[in-house]
Write a protein that holds these residues in place. Structure first.
Motif, PDB file in Angstrom:
ATOM      1  N   ALA A 100       0.803  -1.224   0.000  1.00  0.00           N
ATOM      2  CA  ALA A 100       0.000   0.000   0.000  1.00  0.00           C
ATOM      3  C   ALA A 100       0.836   1.274   0.000  1.00  0.00           C
ATOM      4  O   ALA A 100       0.337   2.337  -0.362  1.00  0.00           O
ATOM      5  CB  ALA A 100      -0.949   0.007   1.198  1.00  0.00           C
ATOM      6  N   GLU A 101       2.077   1.193   0.421  1.00  0.00           N
ATOM      7  CA  GLU A 101       2.986   2.339   0.411  1.00  0.00           C
ATOM      8  C   GLU A 101       2.405   3.565   1.126  1.00  0.00           C
ATOM      9  O   GLU A 101       2.393   4.674   0.591  1.00  0.00           O
ATOM     10  CB  GLU A 101       3.413   2.680  -1.013  1.00  0.00           C
ATOM     11  CG  GLU A 101       4.149   1.541  -1.692  1.00  0.00           C
ATOM     12  CD  GLU A 101       4.617   1.865  -3.095  1.00  0.00           C
ATOM     13  OE1 GLU A 101       4.358   2.968  -3.614  1.00  0.00           O
ATOM     14  OE2 GLU A 101       5.255   0.975  -3.686  1.00  0.00           O
ATOM     15  N   VAL A 102       1.940   3.360   2.350  1.00  0.00           N
ATOM     16  CA  VAL A 102       1.375   4.469   3.122  1.00  0.00           C
ATOM     17  C   VAL A 102       2.393   5.126   4.055  1.00  0.00           C
ATOM     18  O   VAL A 102       2.084   6.144   4.678  1.00  0.00           O
ATOM     19  CB  VAL A 102       0.137   4.027   3.939  1.00  0.00           C
ATOM     20  CG1 VAL A 102      -0.998   3.605   3.041  1.00  0.00           C
ATOM     21  CG2 VAL A 102       0.497   2.943   4.939  1.00  0.00           C
ATOM     22  N   ASP A 103       3.583   4.576   4.144  1.00  0.00           N
ATOM     23  CA  ASP A 103       4.570   5.090   5.102  1.00  0.00           C
ATOM     24  C   ASP A 103       4.870   6.574   4.925  1.00  0.00           C
ATOM     25  O   ASP A 103       5.062   7.291   5.910  1.00  0.00           O
ATOM     26  CB  ASP A 103       5.873   4.297   5.022  1.00  0.00           C
ATOM     27  CG  ASP A 103       5.706   2.866   5.507  1.00  0.00           C
ATOM     28  OD1 ASP A 103       4.712   2.587   6.205  1.00  0.00           O
ATOM     29  OD2 ASP A 103       6.570   2.026   5.182  1.00  0.00           O
ATOM     30  N   ASP A 104       4.938   7.039   3.701  1.00  0.00           N
ATOM     31  CA  ASP A 104       5.286   8.436   3.445  1.00  0.00           C
ATOM     32  C   ASP A 104       4.065   9.329   3.258  1.00  0.00           C
ATOM     33  O   ASP A 104       4.204  10.485   2.859  1.00  0.00           O
ATOM     34  CB  ASP A 104       6.186   8.533   2.210  1.00  0.00           C
ATOM     35  CG  ASP A 104       7.545   7.890   2.445  1.00  0.00           C
ATOM     36  OD1 ASP A 104       8.010   7.892   3.602  1.00  0.00           O
ATOM     37  OD2 ASP A 104       8.132   7.365   1.482  1.00  0.00           O
ATOM     38  N   ARG A 105       2.896   8.803   3.581  1.00  0.00           N
ATOM     39  CA  ARG A 105       1.665   9.589   3.472  1.00  0.00           C
ATOM     40  C   ARG A 105       1.189   9.960   4.870  1.00  0.00           C
ATOM     41  O   ARG A 105       1.380   9.219   5.820  1.00  0.00           O
ATOM     42  CB  ARG A 105       0.573   8.785   2.759  1.00  0.00           C
ATOM     43  CG  ARG A 105       0.896   8.466   1.314  1.00  0.00           C
ATOM     44  CD  ARG A 105      -0.138   7.590   0.680  1.00  0.00           C
ATOM     45  NE  ARG A 105      -1.436   8.278   0.609  1.00  0.00           N
ATOM     46  CZ  ARG A 105      -2.578   7.665   0.284  1.00  0.00           C
ATOM     47  NH1 ARG A 105      -2.593   6.370   0.026  1.00  0.00           N
ATOM     48  NH2 ARG A 105      -3.694   8.340   0.227  1.00  0.00           N
ATOM     49  N   SER A 106       0.518  11.083   4.963  1.00  0.00           N
ATOM     50  CA  SER A 106      -0.090  11.447   6.242  1.00  0.00           C
ATOM     51  C   SER A 106      -1.401  10.682   6.394  1.00  0.00           C
ATOM     52  O   SER A 106      -2.004  10.248   5.402  1.00  0.00           O
ATOM     53  CB  SER A 106      -0.362  12.952   6.296  1.00  0.00           C
ATOM     54  OG  SER A 106      -1.403  13.293   5.381  1.00  0.00           O
ATOM     55  N   LEU A 107      -1.828  10.531   7.627  1.00  0.00           N
ATOM     56  CA  LEU A 107      -3.123   9.907   7.857  1.00  0.00           C
ATOM     57  C   LEU A 107      -4.232  10.751   7.241  1.00  0.00           C
ATOM     58  O   LEU A 107      -5.185  10.213   6.686  1.00  0.00           O
ATOM     59  CB  LEU A 107      -3.367   9.705   9.354  1.00  0.00           C
ATOM     60  CG  LEU A 107      -4.666   8.990   9.716  1.00  0.00           C
ATOM     61  CD1 LEU A 107      -4.714   7.584   9.121  1.00  0.00           C
ATOM     62  CD2 LEU A 107      -4.838   8.938  11.221  1.00  0.00           C
ATOM     63  N   ALA A 108      -4.087  12.063   7.297  1.00  0.00           N
ATOM     64  CA  ALA A 108      -5.085  12.952   6.694  1.00  0.00           C
ATOM     65  C   ALA A 108      -5.230  12.671   5.202  1.00  0.00           C
ATOM     66  O   ALA A 108      -6.347  12.664   4.665  1.00  0.00           O
ATOM     67  CB  ALA A 108      -4.713  14.412   6.930  1.00  0.00           C
ATOM     68  N   ASP A 109      -4.122  12.420   4.522  1.00  0.00           N
ATOM     69  CA  ASP A 109      -4.153  12.117   3.095  1.00  0.00           C
ATOM     70  C   ASP A 109      -4.845  10.775   2.828  1.00  0.00           C
ATOM     71  O   ASP A 109      -5.664  10.654   1.920  1.00  0.00           O
ATOM     72  CB  ASP A 109      -2.729  12.116   2.535  1.00  0.00           C
ATOM     73  CG  ASP A 109      -2.690  11.851   1.053  1.00  0.00           C
ATOM     74  OD1 ASP A 109      -3.392  12.559   0.296  1.00  0.00           O
ATOM     75  OD2 ASP A 109      -1.957  10.932   0.637  1.00  0.00           O
ATOM     76  N   VAL A 110      -4.503   9.767   3.634  1.00  0.00           N
ATOM     77  CA  VAL A 110      -5.120   8.444   3.479  1.00  0.00           C
ATOM     78  C   VAL A 110      -6.626   8.543   3.722  1.00  0.00           C
ATOM     79  O   VAL A 110      -7.425   7.978   2.972  1.00  0.00           O
ATOM     80  CB  VAL A 110      -4.461   7.420   4.434  1.00  0.00           C
ATOM     81  CG1 VAL A 110      -5.193   6.085   4.413  1.00  0.00           C
ATOM     82  CG2 VAL A 110      -2.988   7.225   4.074  1.00  0.00           C
ATOM     83  N   LEU A 111      -7.014   9.267   4.748  1.00  0.00           N
ATOM     84  CA  LEU A 111      -8.428   9.431   5.067  1.00  0.00           C
ATOM     85  C   LEU A 111      -9.156  10.240   3.990  1.00  0.00           C
ATOM     86  O   LEU A 111     -10.298   9.919   3.632  1.00  0.00           O
ATOM     87  CB  LEU A 111      -8.582  10.091   6.434  1.00  0.00           C
ATOM     88  CG  LEU A 111      -9.979  10.145   7.021  1.00  0.00           C
ATOM     89  CD1 LEU A 111     -10.623   8.769   7.103  1.00  0.00           C
ATOM     90  CD2 LEU A 111      -9.939  10.798   8.398  1.00  0.00           C
ATOM     91  N   ALA A 112      -8.502  11.246   3.434  1.00  0.00           N
ATOM     92  CA  ALA A 112      -9.110  12.035   2.353  1.00  0.00           C
ATOM     93  C   ALA A 112      -9.404  11.158   1.133  1.00  0.00           C
ATOM     94  O   ALA A 112     -10.432  11.314   0.471  1.00  0.00           O
ATOM     95  CB  ALA A 112      -8.202  13.197   1.964  1.00  0.00           C
ATOM     96  N   GLU A 113      -8.501  10.225   0.852  1.00  0.00           N
ATOM     97  CA  GLU A 113      -8.734   9.286  -0.254  1.00  0.00           C
ATOM     98  C   GLU A 113      -9.974   8.448   0.011  1.00  0.00           C
ATOM     99  O   GLU A 113     -10.807   8.248  -0.875  1.00  0.00           O
ATOM    100  CB  GLU A 113      -7.510   8.386  -0.434  1.00  0.00           C
ATOM    101  CG  GLU A 113      -7.671   7.362  -1.539  1.00  0.00           C
ATOM    102  CD  GLU A 113      -6.508   6.379  -1.626  1.00  0.00           C
ATOM    103  OE1 GLU A 113      -6.614   5.446  -2.448  1.00  0.00           O
ATOM    104  OE2 GLU A 113      -5.509   6.510  -0.892  1.00  0.00           O
ATOM    105  N   LEU A 114     -10.118   7.959   1.239  1.00  0.00           N
ATOM    106  CA  LEU A 114     -11.288   7.148   1.596  1.00  0.00           C
ATOM    107  C   LEU A 114     -12.570   7.960   1.492  1.00  0.00           C
ATOM    108  O   LEU A 114     -13.581   7.476   0.972  1.00  0.00           O
ATOM    109  CB  LEU A 114     -11.115   6.561   3.003  1.00  0.00           C
ATOM    110  CG  LEU A 114     -12.288   5.759   3.560  1.00  0.00           C
ATOM    111  CD1 LEU A 114     -12.715   4.624   2.633  1.00  0.00           C
ATOM    112  CD2 LEU A 114     -11.941   5.235   4.956  1.00  0.00           C
TER     113      LEU A 114
END
Length: 180
Positions: A100-114
């Protein structure tokens, strides 16, 4: 259509569907979006890379998992809605999480995608008539309807938000992986 309108028992997926109140699908999807939009990112962001035990996902991985799984569920729903006779594809959640390569992403970014995906999911299901919602296909090893997939999407989110409350927010962050 309401959850109680699901005609075929979706087997394994009942564990998610049962978490959703007996309301109509549009209401359930809208409430799930509102829940995502109301999450306290200020509270959650410090826990973004936290995993509650060795081998468990970080909080970012959990939200990415919800996103990835929703994409699979909505693709299956589209297949059934369009009467595609092929077997719907399966997914290996661990392979997805590992890549998933989420290590360099913020949680805010991951949540915005959802949240963006959930908005699209709502539009997708709003476009289905009752006849279309009643159509079925094979999802993994189970026959299920488009309607059941919609409620599975909502219930899957509820399931994981409950895990987040129990394992990430109530327990003190004692374990934080160096990257599992």
């Amino acid at each position: 259509m309401k959850k109680s309108d699901i005609q075929i028992d979706p087997g394994y997926y009942t564990r998610y569907i049962s978490l959703v109140p007996d309301t109509d699908l549009n209401t359930a999807l809208a409430a799930s979006l509102q829940t995502l939009q109301s999450l306290d990112i200020v509270q959650l962001e410090p826990l973004a890379d936290y995993a509650y035990a060795p081998g468990k996902w970080t909080l970012k991985n959990v939200f990415q998992h919800i996103t990835d799984t929703e994409r699979v569920f909505t693709y299956r729903a589209m297949m059934f809605a369009r009467k595609d006779p092929q077997m719907a594809p399966s997914m290996d959640q661990d392979v997805y999480a590992d890549n998933a390569e989420v290590d360099d992403r913020s949680l805010a970014d991951v949540l915005a995608e959802l949240i963006t995906l959930r908005t699209a999911t709502i539009a997708q299901f709003n476009g289905y008539s009752d006849t279309t919602l009643s159509r079925t296909g094979m999802s993994w090893k189970t026959e299920m309807s488009v309607l059941a997939l919609g409620f599975t999407t909502v219930g899957h989110q509820l399931h994981h938000l409950d895990i987040i409350r129990q394992r990430y927010l109530q327990d003190p962050p004692e374990y934080s992986p160096a990257h599992n």
